[in-house]
Design a protein around this motif. Structure first.
Motif, PDB file in Angstrom:
ATOM      1  N   VAL A  66      -5.659  -5.185 -10.341  1.00  0.00           N
ATOM      2  CA  VAL A  66      -5.260  -5.211  -8.933  1.00  0.00           C
ATOM      3  C   VAL A  66      -5.709  -3.949  -8.192  1.00  0.00           C
ATOM      4  O   VAL A  66      -6.459  -4.018  -7.231  1.00  0.00           O
ATOM      5  CB  VAL A  66      -3.732  -5.409  -8.799  1.00  0.00           C
ATOM      6  CG1 VAL A  66      -3.280  -5.218  -7.356  1.00  0.00           C
ATOM      7  CG2 VAL A  66      -3.328  -6.780  -9.322  1.00  0.00           C
ATOM      8  N   ASP A  67      -5.221  -2.790  -8.641  1.00  0.00           N
ATOM      9  CA  ASP A  67      -5.504  -1.537  -7.937  1.00  0.00           C
ATOM     10  C   ASP A  67      -6.965  -1.155  -8.136  1.00  0.00           C
ATOM     11  O   ASP A  67      -7.395  -0.858  -9.237  1.00  0.00           O
ATOM     12  CB  ASP A  67      -4.576  -0.427  -8.434  1.00  0.00           C
ATOM     13  CG  ASP A  67      -3.116  -0.721  -8.109  1.00  0.00           C
ATOM     14  OD1 ASP A  67      -2.841  -1.086  -6.959  1.00  0.00           O
ATOM     15  OD2 ASP A  67      -2.261  -0.592  -9.008  1.00  0.00           O
ATOM     16  N   GLY A  68      -7.708  -1.188  -7.076  1.00  0.00           N
ATOM     17  CA  GLY A  68      -9.149  -0.926  -7.134  1.00  0.00           C
ATOM     18  C   GLY A  68      -9.910  -2.201  -6.806  1.00  0.00           C
ATOM     19  O   GLY A  68     -10.512  -2.299  -5.739  1.00  0.00           O
ATOM     20  N   PRO A  69      -9.874  -3.208  -7.667  1.00  0.00           N
ATOM     21  CA  PRO A  69     -10.598  -4.439  -7.345  1.00  0.00           C
ATOM     22  C   PRO A  69     -10.012  -5.220  -6.157  1.00  0.00           C
ATOM     23  O   PRO A  69     -10.752  -5.647  -5.277  1.00  0.00           O
ATOM     24  CB  PRO A  69     -10.502  -5.260  -8.634  1.00  0.00           C
ATOM     25  CG  PRO A  69     -10.386  -4.234  -9.705  1.00  0.00           C
ATOM     26  CD  PRO A  69      -9.521  -3.149  -9.098  1.00  0.00           C
ATOM     27  N   LEU A  70      -8.701  -5.424  -6.130  1.00  0.00           N
ATOM     28  CA  LEU A  70      -8.106  -6.194  -5.033  1.00  0.00           C
ATOM     29  C   LEU A  70      -7.540  -5.301  -3.934  1.00  0.00           C
ATOM     30  O   LEU A  70      -7.564  -5.673  -2.763  1.00  0.00           O
ATOM     31  CB  LEU A  70      -7.012  -7.128  -5.562  1.00  0.00           C
ATOM     32  CG  LEU A  70      -7.520  -8.268  -6.434  1.00  0.00           C
ATOM     33  CD1 LEU A  70      -6.364  -9.108  -6.961  1.00  0.00           C
ATOM     34  CD2 LEU A  70      -8.504  -9.146  -5.687  1.00  0.00           C
ATOM     35  N   ILE A  71      -6.991  -4.154  -4.313  1.00  0.00           N
ATOM     36  CA  ILE A  71      -6.484  -3.190  -3.339  1.00  0.00           C
ATOM     37  C   ILE A  71      -7.417  -1.991  -3.360  1.00  0.00           C
ATOM     38  O   ILE A  71      -7.337  -1.147  -4.244  1.00  0.00           O
ATOM     39  CB  ILE A  71      -5.047  -2.732  -3.661  1.00  0.00           C
ATOM     40  CG1 ILE A  71      -4.086  -3.913  -3.671  1.00  0.00           C
ATOM     41  CG2 ILE A  71      -4.608  -1.672  -2.636  1.00  0.00           C
ATOM     42  CD1 ILE A  71      -2.660  -3.553  -4.059  1.00  0.00           C
ATOM     43  N   PRO A  72      -8.336  -1.933  -2.410  1.00  0.00           N
ATOM     44  CA  PRO A  72      -9.260  -0.793  -2.395  1.00  0.00           C
ATOM     45  C   PRO A  72      -8.508   0.496  -2.035  1.00  0.00           C
ATOM     46  O   PRO A  72      -7.525   0.469  -1.301  1.00  0.00           O
ATOM     47  CB  PRO A  72     -10.278  -1.173  -1.318  1.00  0.00           C
ATOM     48  CG  PRO A  72      -9.636  -2.212  -0.494  1.00  0.00           C
ATOM     49  CD  PRO A  72      -8.596  -2.877  -1.327  1.00  0.00           C
ATOM     50  N   PHE A  73      -8.983   1.597  -2.597  1.00  0.00           N
ATOM     51  CA  PHE A  73      -8.363   2.890  -2.300  1.00  0.00           C
ATOM     52  C   PHE A  73      -9.361   4.006  -2.591  1.00  0.00           C
ATOM     53  O   PHE A  73     -10.372   3.788  -3.239  1.00  0.00           O
ATOM     54  CB  PHE A  73      -7.079   3.098  -3.125  1.00  0.00           C
ATOM     55  CG  PHE A  73      -7.306   3.218  -4.601  1.00  0.00           C
ATOM     56  CD1 PHE A  73      -7.545   4.456  -5.194  1.00  0.00           C
ATOM     57  CD2 PHE A  73      -7.287   2.103  -5.422  1.00  0.00           C
ATOM     58  CE1 PHE A  73      -7.769   4.559  -6.563  1.00  0.00           C
ATOM     59  CE2 PHE A  73      -7.500   2.209  -6.789  1.00  0.00           C
ATOM     60  CZ  PHE A  73      -7.748   3.438  -7.350  1.00  0.00           C
ATOM     61  N   GLY A  74      -9.058   5.196  -2.100  1.00  0.00           N
ATOM     62  CA  GLY A  74      -9.834   6.373  -2.452  1.00  0.00           C
ATOM     63  C   GLY A  74     -10.903   6.785  -1.468  1.00  0.00           C
ATOM     64  O   GLY A  74     -11.530   7.822  -1.646  1.00  0.00           O
ATOM     65  N   ALA A  75     -11.122   6.010  -0.413  1.00  0.00           N
ATOM     66  CA  ALA A  75     -12.139   6.407   0.562  1.00  0.00           C
ATOM     67  C   ALA A  75     -11.591   7.531   1.439  1.00  0.00           C
ATOM     68  O   ALA A  75     -10.402   7.560   1.757  1.00  0.00           O
ATOM     69  CB  ALA A  75     -12.546   5.224   1.430  1.00  0.00           C
ATOM     70  N   THR A  76     -12.446   8.422   1.826  1.00  0.00           N
ATOM     71  CA  THR A  76     -12.059   9.511   2.719  1.00  0.00           C
ATOM     72  C   THR A  76     -12.137   9.034   4.165  1.00  0.00           C
ATOM     73  O   THR A  76     -12.756   8.005   4.465  1.00  0.00           O
ATOM     74  CB  THR A  76     -12.992  10.724   2.535  1.00  0.00           C
ATOM     75  OG1 THR A  76     -14.313  10.340   2.942  1.00  0.00           O
ATOM     76  CG2 THR A  76     -13.012  11.200   1.092  1.00  0.00           C
ATOM     77  N   ARG A  77     -11.559   9.801   5.060  1.00  0.00           N
ATOM     78  CA  ARG A  77     -11.652   9.493   6.501  1.00  0.00           C
ATOM     79  C   ARG A  77     -13.101   9.511   6.967  1.00  0.00           C
ATOM     80  O   ARG A  77     -13.479   8.785   7.867  1.00  0.00           O
ATOM     81  CB  ARG A  77     -10.833  10.490   7.317  1.00  0.00           C
ATOM     82  CG  ARG A  77      -9.376  10.250   7.263  1.00  0.00           C
ATOM     83  CD  ARG A  77      -9.029   9.178   8.274  1.00  0.00           C
ATOM     84  NE  ARG A  77      -7.604   8.901   8.179  1.00  0.00           N
ATOM     85  CZ  ARG A  77      -7.096   7.731   8.401  1.00  0.00           C
ATOM     86  NH1 ARG A  77      -7.868   6.732   8.726  1.00  0.00           N
ATOM     87  NH2 ARG A  77      -5.820   7.541   8.301  1.00  0.00           N
TER      88      ARG A  77
END
Length: 174
Positions: free
Chosen positions: A13-24
């Protein structure tokens, strides 16, 4: 599916379905959010659920495979994410305690359990933490075909990822 000859698709889920970690700088407007038009339990208590594109549900269901949650969300994936995506309740991999052996070898803590769960069946695993060590170990220990597909957490699952999965799964359906 009992007795299914379809390959398994282990879904993180975390990463593949819920993207995260991109900077502004990478995403000045932040991550897109989505609505489903229906009340989903947990969506109001976990704001990250709205980052999950509900259109991924039908795309996942169209893949020639048996979907299996392979996430630390455990049964919460069925309670919150399955309704959000329009998926039925899916089987859930139950994780053992991580072993020091895995950490020392550089093996992802999910890898051994997914191999046991697959029990020789062909499978694809999508996760944002898969490494070369996992691929080498799986090739040496899994008698069937396996696709360990790393998704970039910053973007989540993309059209290219769906194309890769669909192609591989069609080649390996029984």
């Amino acid at each position: 599916m009992i007795g299914s000859t379809l390959p398994l698709l282990f879904l993180d889920v975390d990463g593949p379905l819920i993207p995260f970690g991109a900077t502004r700088q990478q995403l000045p407007d932040g991550y897109p959010t989505y609505k489903t038009g229906r009340h989903i339990p947990g969506a109001d208590t976990n704001p990250l659920i709205t980052r999950v594109n509900p259109a991924h549900g039908p795309r996942l269901m169209a893949l020639p495979c048996e979907l299996v949650w392979a996430t630390t969300w455990m049964s919460d994936a069925n309670a919150c994410l399955a309704p959000w995506l329009g998926l039925p309740e899916l089987p859930v991999v139950t994780w053992p305690e991580p072993s020091d052996e895995d950490e020392q070898d550089g093996l992802h803590w999910k890898t051994r359990e997914l191999l046991r769960w697959a029990a020789g069946r062909p499978f694809a695993w999508i996760d944002d933490e898969i490494t070369t060590t996992d691929r080498i170990w799986m090739e040496a220990h899994h008698p069937g075909q396996a696709l360990l597909h790393r998704v970039t957490a910053r973007h989540g699952i993309t059209d290219e990822d769906f194309t890769t999965l669909d192609h591989w799964l069609r080649l390996h359906q029984g």
